[in-house]
Scaffold this active site. Structure first.
Site, PDB file in Angstrom:
ATOM      1  N   GLU A   1       0.942  -1.353   0.029  1.00  0.00           N
ATOM      2  CA  GLU A   1       0.193   0.176   0.119  1.00  0.00           C
ATOM      3  C   GLU A   1       0.904   1.103   0.066  1.00  0.00           C
ATOM      4  O   GLU A   1       1.775   1.341   0.305  1.00  0.00           O
ATOM      5  CB  GLU A   1      -0.768  -0.399   1.132  1.00  0.00           C
ATOM      6  CG  GLU A   1      -1.807   0.986   1.008  1.00  0.00           C
ATOM      7  CD  GLU A   1      -1.860   2.384   0.729  1.00  0.00           C
ATOM      8  OE1 GLU A   1      -2.315   2.854   0.296  1.00  0.00           O
ATOM      9  OE2 GLU A   1      -0.368   2.913   1.650  1.00  0.00           O
TER      10      GLU A   1
ATOM     11  N   CYS B   1      -6.312   3.792   5.468  1.00  0.00           N
ATOM     12  CA  CYS B   1      -5.677   3.008   4.441  1.00  0.00           C
ATOM     13  C   CYS B   1      -6.878   2.353   4.211  1.00  0.00           C
ATOM     14  O   CYS B   1      -7.954   1.570   4.757  1.00  0.00           O
ATOM     15  CB  CYS B   1      -4.543   2.593   5.413  1.00  0.00           C
ATOM     16  SG  CYS B   1      -3.573   0.780   4.156  1.00  0.00           S
TER      17      CYS B   1
ATOM     18  N   CYS C   1      -5.602  -1.841   4.880  1.00  0.00           N
ATOM     19  CA  CYS C   1      -5.476  -1.860   6.830  1.00  0.00           C
ATOM     20  C   CYS C   1      -6.593  -1.247   7.127  1.00  0.00           C
ATOM     21  O   CYS C   1      -6.618  -0.422   7.949  1.00  0.00           O
ATOM     22  CB  CYS C   1      -4.096  -1.685   7.716  1.00  0.00           C
ATOM     23  SG  CYS C   1      -2.636  -1.133   7.366  1.00  0.00           S
TER      24      CYS C   1
ATOM     25  N   HIS D   1      -8.098   1.177  11.917  1.00  0.00           N
ATOM     26  CA  HIS D   1      -7.745   3.073  12.454  1.00  0.00           C
ATOM     27  C   HIS D   1      -9.255   3.624  13.711  1.00  0.00           C
ATOM     28  O   HIS D   1      -8.917   4.300  14.382  1.00  0.00           O
ATOM     29  CB  HIS D   1      -7.021   4.224  11.227  1.00  0.00           C
ATOM     30  CG  HIS D   1      -5.891   3.605  10.704  1.00  0.00           C
ATOM     31  ND1 HIS D   1      -4.472   3.411  11.711  1.00  0.00           N
ATOM     32  CD2 HIS D   1      -4.994   3.084  10.314  1.00  0.00           C
ATOM     33  CE1 HIS D   1      -3.561   3.697  11.266  1.00  0.00           C
ATOM     34  NE2 HIS D   1      -3.288   3.016  10.113  1.00  0.00           N
TER      35      HIS D   1
ATOM     36  N   ARG E   1      -0.237  -5.115  10.625  1.00  0.00           N
ATOM     37  CA  ARG E   1       0.266  -4.895  10.762  1.00  0.00           C
ATOM     38  C   ARG E   1       1.523  -4.664  11.703  1.00  0.00           C
ATOM     39  O   ARG E   1       3.034  -4.500  11.579  1.00  0.00           O
ATOM     40  CB  ARG E   1       0.683  -3.692   9.505  1.00  0.00           C
ATOM     41  CG  ARG E   1       0.561  -4.450   8.315  1.00  0.00           C
ATOM     42  CD  ARG E   1       0.124  -3.254   7.043  1.00  0.00           C
ATOM     43  NE  ARG E   1      -0.267  -3.507   5.598  1.00  0.00           N
ATOM     44  CZ  ARG E   1      -1.299  -4.212   5.591  1.00  0.00           C
ATOM     45  NH1 ARG E   1      -2.290  -4.215   6.496  1.00  0.00           N
ATOM     46  NH2 ARG E   1      -1.475  -4.634   4.259  1.00  0.00           N
TER      47      ARG E   1
ATOM     48  N   SER F   1       3.937   0.719  10.120  1.00  0.00           N
ATOM     49  CA  SER F   1       4.615   1.119   9.373  1.00  0.00           C
ATOM     50  C   SER F   1       5.586   2.090   9.449  1.00  0.00           C
ATOM     51  O   SER F   1       6.459   2.596   9.086  1.00  0.00           O
ATOM     52  CB  SER F   1       3.949   1.166   7.592  1.00  0.00           C
ATOM     53  OG  SER F   1       3.386   0.402   7.602  1.00  0.00           O
TER      54      SER F   1
ATOM     55  N   CYS G   1       2.861   0.284   4.786  1.00  0.00           N
ATOM     56  CA  CYS G   1       1.781  -0.151   3.888  1.00  0.00           C
ATOM     57  C   CYS G   1       2.050   1.838   4.593  1.00  0.00           C
ATOM     58  O   CYS G   1       2.148   3.026   6.014  1.00  0.00           O
ATOM     59  CB  CYS G   1       0.277   0.342   5.191  1.00  0.00           C
ATOM     60  SG  CYS G   1      -0.821   0.653   4.746  1.00  0.00           S
TER      61      CYS G   1
ATOM     62  N   CYS H   1      -1.016   5.137   5.700  1.00  0.00           N
ATOM     63  CA  CYS H   1      -0.756   4.889   6.886  1.00  0.00           C
ATOM     64  C   CYS H   1       0.806   5.959   7.720  1.00  0.00           C
ATOM     65  O   CYS H   1       0.061   5.897   8.725  1.00  0.00           O
ATOM     66  CB  CYS H   1      -1.295   3.491   7.517  1.00  0.00           C
ATOM     67  SG  CYS H   1      -2.231   2.825   7.657  1.00  0.00           S
TER      68      CYS H   1
END
Lengths: 560, 314
Positions: A14, A61, A64, A68, A472, A495, A539, A542
Site C-alpha cells: 500500500e 488506509c 488495513c 484505525h 501490521r 509502518s 503500508c 498509514c
C-alpha cells in the site's frame, strides 16, 4: 564505495515507497527507506467533532481498513471514560480478527508470494507431479491432474495472448528463485484460488459492518449493527469464518511450509534487533491484561527478559524527515511542520561523490518513532515472539511445530523467513479464537444480551489513547479534546515504526536494518530487496501523517 | 452456440457457475447500467473472453488503496477473471509483479503502445501545492505523472471520491493542495465516487464501454446516470419509517433493532446520490444503513467538510 540502487516504486504494497541501497561485494551495505507521499490527516482533524475522527482516520488506509477506526473509537472512549458493552466488544473483536485473516492471506498470496514463486516457471511443470506434490504437502480441497492441467492451460493461454498484464516484466528466471516448476504451479493455482477466497472472507466485515474496505458500523460507544444480530446473519458469518480458517489451515500454512523449505537460507537474512507489541483482542473489560495476543517489549533479541511496554517512552524523531527541525517528542506534545525538500541520502552522484561528504540528510515523509531511543520492529513477528516468550500455549505450539517441521533453530525466527512465517502462524491462533467469540455472541443473543452501545456525554475536555495491535503491528492513537472538539490528534502506526528513516542519533529504522547484509545476485533485478521489504507488509499511506503544531507544554496523560 | 461461446460456458461450468446463473448475473448488470433486456446476450459476450483484452493503466496518487481493495472484492466477475480474462492490466502498483525500473518501463511502454486506446483508471487525488511536492512516484510528482499520461487515454475513469473530487486529503485545510484529477488537469473525466466506490459501478461502466464503444450517460458531476441518478433517501428501504415519523435517536436502542429511520442521527441519504440501497456491497450482503449506521454522503464532493459533523441532524 559501493554501488547505489533505488527501487521506486516498490509495488505490491500500500502506498508510495522508495528503497535505496548501497551494494558492496554482492551484499547490501547500507539502506534508506523513504515514504513519498504526505496527506496530513491529523491536521485535517483539528477542530472537528471527536465522534467523526474514526471515519477520517479509517481513510488512512484501505488495505488495513477498520483498524484505525477501531483504535480511534477506543481512544475517544478512554478520553470520555466509558466502557462498551460485552456484545459490542465481541463484535469488534470478530471484525478485527476477520481483518487479520483477510489481510494476512492477501499479503502472503498476492503481495509477497511472487517474491518466492516464479509464475513463468510453472508453465514447465508436469501437472501429474504437481498433483502428487500437492497431495503430499497440502490438504487443499482442489487438486488432481486435470485441475493442474487446467490452471497451467489458463496461464499458457494468458502468456500466448501476448498481454502479460500484471505479470509483465518481473524478475522471472532470476537465480534466487528456488522452487521447482511443480511447486511454482501449485503456488500459482493457490494464488488464483486465494483471490476468490479473499473476496468471500471480506464478506465477514459486510455482515456486521456493511462493506469492506471501510466498514461503517463502529461508533464511539459501541457498534451500530444491532439489527444484524439474528441467527441467519451470525450463521453466515460462521460459515465464512469456517471456509476461511479451513483455507488457512489446509492451504496457507502448508504452502508456507512448502515454500519455506526451499528458502531456509532466508532464516538467516533480514532480521532486526528490537520488538514491540501493545497487544490486542481484549477478552474482558480489563482490556490490557485480557488480550489474546499479549503486549511486550524485547530488546536486542533477548526473549528471556521480556518487558512491559509503556507508551510514555515513545517519541517521534524528525531529523531525517521532511519536517522543520525540532526535538524528538512524545505524541501528546508533538510539534511538527511539514517542509518538503530534496531527497538527500548523501549520494551526491558521479564525481561529486568523491569530493562531498556522504552524510545523510532528509529523505522521507515518514517520521522515526523510537521506544526509549530504540527502533523497534512491530507486527506479526513481534507479536509472535512476545507471545512465545510469555509462554502463550497456542503460539508456543504452532511455533515449535513449525521450527520442527523445517528443522531450524529458534534463532531462525529473527529473519525475513521468520517474519513471513509468524504472519501465517498468528492467523491460525487468532482465527481459532474467533469460533469461541461467535459462540459467546450466540449465547448473548439467546439471553437477550444484545446491548451494543453505551451512551455518553462528550466532555468539554479530555485526553485518551488507544493502544492496539493490528495486522501490521503496534498502533497507537492519541487524542486531546477541548471544548468538545479535537484539539490534538496523533497516531503512531505500524509502518511508521517499521519503514521509518534514521533517528536523530543516526540509528537505522527496522527495514533499513533488516536490509543490511542481504545478498544481491543482480543489482539490475534486486529481487532479494523485495523479499525483505515485503515481509514487513508495508503500508505507506498509514505511515505518514503529521502532528499538529502545539505548545511545548508537557501534558499529564490521563490513563483510564 | 459457436465454438468460442461453448468454450466459455465450459469454463464457467468447470468453475461451478451454470450458464443460467451467468445469464442471471448479466441481466442484473444490464439492469444496473440501465440497458434494455435485449442487451443481455451482448453483455454476456463481453465477458466471453475477447480476443484482444482492452488495456488498462491504473494510476495511484494520494489515496489509501481502498478503491483497489474494493475492486478486489468483485464477485461477478471474480477479480481473477477481470484481471486475466477480460481486461489487460498493464500497470497497477498494488498487484503487479514488476517493481522499480521495470514497473516504470511497463507504464511508459503501455502508454506509448496504446496511446489513445487505453483506459486510464485513477485512484487518489493529485497534490498541487508546492508544485506537487507532497506526492511522488519514481521521483516524479503525481501532477507530472497525471499530466503526462491521463490526456493520452481513450477515457479517464476516476475511481473513488479522491480522484473524482479530492477526497479526505482535500478536506480543510487541505495541506497538500489535493484536487480531483479533472480539477487538477482541467480535463473531463468519468467519476465513480464513493469511499470506497462500489465495484459494480466500475464493472458496469467498463461493460458499457466495451459493449457500446462509449462511456455511459453522465450527470453534471460526470457520474454515470445508471448509478448516481437517484438519492439514497429515494431508494431507501427505511423510507416508510421516515414518512411515519419513526426514528432512531440512540444507537443500540429498540428503534435501532427495529430498523427505523436514521435521519435524526445525521443520515445524509437525502443529499446523496448513489445506488447503495439497490446495488449493495459484496453480492448484496449489506450497505451502511442496513448495518444501522447513517449514510455519510461519501460519494458527494467535499463531503468531509459539507456533511460533517456526521452525527448531527442537518
Amino acid at each position: 564505495m559501493g554501488n547505489r540502487i533505488i527501487v521506486d516504486p516498490i509495488t505490491r504494497i500500500e502506498g508510495h515507497l522508495r528503497i535505496e541501497v548501497e551494494i558492496e561485494n554482492g551484499k547490501v551495505k547500507n539502506a534508506w527507506s523513504s515514504g513519498q507521499m504526505f496527506r496530513g490527516i491529523e491536521m485535517i482533524l483539528q477542530g472537528r467533532d471527536p465522534r467523526d475522527a474514526h471515519h477520517f482516520v479509517q481513510r488512512s488506509c484501505g488495505v488495513c481498513t477498520y483498524v484505525h477506526a477501531l483504535s480511534s473509537v477506543r481512544a475517544v472512549e478512554k478520553a470520555i471514560g466509558i466502557q462498551i458493552p460485552e456484545t459490542a466488544r465481541l463484535l469488534r473483536n470478530l471484525m478485527h480478527a476477520a481483518q487479520y485473516q483477510h489481510d494476512h492471506i492477501v499479503h502472503f498470496y498476492h503481495l509477497h508470494a511472487l517474491d518466492w514463486v516464479d509464475i513463468v516457471s510453472a508453465l514447465k511443470a508436469d501437472p501429474a507431479k504437481t498433483s502428487k506434490l500437492s497431495e503430499t504437502v497440502s490438504a487443499a480441497p482442489w487438486g488432481g491432474i486435470a485441475y493442474y492441467k487446467s490452471i497451467q492451460q489458463k496461464l499458457q493461454t494468458f502468456v500466448d495472448s501476448g498481454q502479460l498484464g500484471p505479470f509483465n516484466n518481473a524478475y522471472w528466471g532470476h537465480p534466487a528463485y528456488q522452487l521447482p516448476p511443480e511447486a511454482n504451479l501449485m503456488a500459482a493455482s493457490h494464488y488464483l484460488e486465494a483471490l476468490r477466497l479473499q473476496a468471500k472472507s471480506a464478506k465477514m466485515h459486510a455482515i456486521f459492518g456493511a462493506k469492506n474496505p471501510h466498514p461503517q458500523t463502529l461508533v464511539v460507544g459501541g457498534i451500530t449493527c444491532i439489527a444484524d444480530l439474528v441467527p441467519d446473519r451470525i450463521a453466515q458469518f460462521l460459515y465464512l469464518w469456517k471456509e476461511t480458517q479451513e483455507f488457512v489451515k489446509n492451504v496457507y500454512i502448508p504452502d508456507l511450509l512448502a515454500v519455506a523449505s526451499f528458502y531456509k537460507d532466508w532464516g538467516g537474512i533480514g532480521g532486526t534487533s528490537n520488538f514491540l507489541a501493545w497487544g490486542d483482542f481484549p477478552q474482558t473489560p480489563n482490556e490490557v491484561e485480557s488480550c489474546l495476543m499479549p503486549g511486550g517489549l524485547i530488546l536486542r533479541r533477548d526473549i528471556k527478559n521480556i518487558q512491559t511496554p509503556n507508551q510514555e517512552k515513545v517519541a517521534e524523531h524528525i531529523k531525517h524527515s521532511w519536517y522543520e527541525d525540532g526535538a524528538a517528542l512524545h505524541p501528546f506534545k508533538g510539534e511538527t511542520k511539514p517542509k518538503h525538500g530534496e531527497y538527500d541520502t548523501g549520494d551526491k552522484g558521479g564525481l561529486m561523490s568523491f569530493f562531498s561528504k556522504k552524510e545523510t540528510g532528509k529523505y522521507s515523509w515518514i517520521k522515526a518513532p523510537r521506544y526509549a531511543g530504540e527502533a523497534c520492529e512491530v507486527g506479526p513477528l513481534a507479536r509472535v515472539l512476545v507471545a512465545y516468550a510469555k509462554g502463550h500455549p497456542e503460539i508456543v505450539a504452532v511455533v515449535n511445530n513449525t521450527l520442527a517441521a523445517l528443522n531450524v533453530p529458534v534463532d531462525a525466527l529473527f529473519s525475513t523467513l521468520g517474519r513471513t512465517a509468524a504472519r501465517g502462524l498468528e492467523t491460525v491462533v487468532v482465527g481459532d479464537a474467533m469460533e469461541g467469540w461467535v459462540m459467546k455472541l450466540i449465547d448473548n443473543v439467546k439471553n437477550g444480551n444484545t446491548n451494543t452501545y453505551q451512551s455518553y456525554e462528550m466532555p468539554d475536555e479530555g485526553m485518551g489513547y488507544g493502544l492496539n495491535d493490528v495486522p501490521r503491528g503496534a498502533l497507537g492513537h492519541w487524542i486531546e479534546i477541548k471544548d468538545k472538539k479535537i484539539k490534538n490528534y496523533q497516531y503512531v502506526v505500524p509502518s511508521t515504526w517499521n519503514l521509518g528513516p534514521r533517528c536523530e542519533k543516526g540509528k537505522l529504522g527496522p527495514v533499513e536494518e533488516a536490509l543490511i547484509g542481504t545478498p544481491i545476485a543482480d543489482p539490475k533485478r534486486p529481487l532479494e530487496i523485495l523479499r525483505t521489504v515485503h515481509s514487513f507488509d508495508p503500508c505507506i499511506a498509514c505511515a505518514i501523517h503529521v502532528i499538529d503544531p502545539t505548545s511545548n507544554e508537557v501534558y499529564k496523560i490521563k490513563v483510564l | 452456440m459457436d465454438k468460442q461461446e461453448k468454450e466459455f460456458y465450459g469454463k464457467l461450468e468447470a468453475k461451478g457457475v451454470s450458464r443460467r446463473d451467468f445469464m442471471k448475473y448479466c441481466s442484473a448488470l444490464t439492469a444496473t447500467i440501465g440497458l434494455s433486456a435485449s442487451y443481455v446476450p451482448k453483455v454476456a459476450e463481453v465477458f466471453a473472453a475477447p480476443k484482444q483484452r482492452p488495456p488498462v493503466v491504473w494510476l495511484h496518487f494520494g489515496e489509501c488503496t481502498g478503491c483497489t481493495e474494493a475492486v478486489l472484492r468483485t464477485m461477478y466477475p471474480w477479480i481473477d477473471e477481470l484481471v486475466l480474462d477480460i481486461l489487460s492490466i498493464e500497470y497497477q502498483e498494488t498487484i503487479m509483479a514488476a517493481a522499480g525500473e521495470q514497473a516504470e518501463q511497463n507504464l511508459h511502454d503501455a502508454v506509448k503502445k496504446y496511446e489513445g486506446k487505453f483506459i486510464c483508471i485513477v485512484e487518489g487525488a493529485v497534490a498541487t501545492a508546492y508544485d506537487g511536492a507532497y506526492g511522488k512516484v519514481a521521483g516524479r510528482t503525481f501532477l507530472e505523472i497525471a499530466k503526462e499520461n491521463c490526456p493520452k487515454a481513450a477515457a479517464v475513469i476516476c475511481l473513488g471520491t479522491c480522484s473524482s473530487f479530492g477526497g479526505v486529503q482535500a478536506a480543510k485545510p487541505n495541506p497538500g493542495g489535493y484536487k480531483g484529477v479533472g480539477d487538477a488537469l482541467g480535463i473531463k473525466t468519468l467519476n465513480i465516487p464513493g469511499c470506497p466506490p462500489n465495484p459494480v459501478n466500475l464493472i458496469g461502466t467498463v461493460v458499457n464501454y466495451l459493449l457500446m464503444g462509449k462511456l455511459p450517460a453522465l450527470d453534471n458531476l460526470h457520474r454515470p446516470m445508471f448509478a448516481f441518478a437517484k438519492t439514497i433517501h429515494d431508494q431507501c428501504p427505511r423510507r416508510s419509517h421516515f414518512e411515519q415519523g419513526e426514528f432512531v435517536t440512540t444507537f443500540g436502542s429498540d428503534e435501532a433493532a427495529r430498523g427505523y429511520c436514521l435521519y435524526k442521527l445525521g443520515c445524509r441519504g437525502p443529499e446523496t446520490y448513489n445506488n447503495c440501497p439497490t446495488a449493495k456491497f459484496h453480492g448484496g450482503t449489506s450497505w451502511p444503513i442496513q448495518a444501522g449506521h447513517p449514510c455519510l454522503g461519501c460519494s458527494e464532493p467535499d463531503f468531509w467538510d459539507k456533511m460533517t459533523p456526521f452525527y448531527e441532524e442537518k
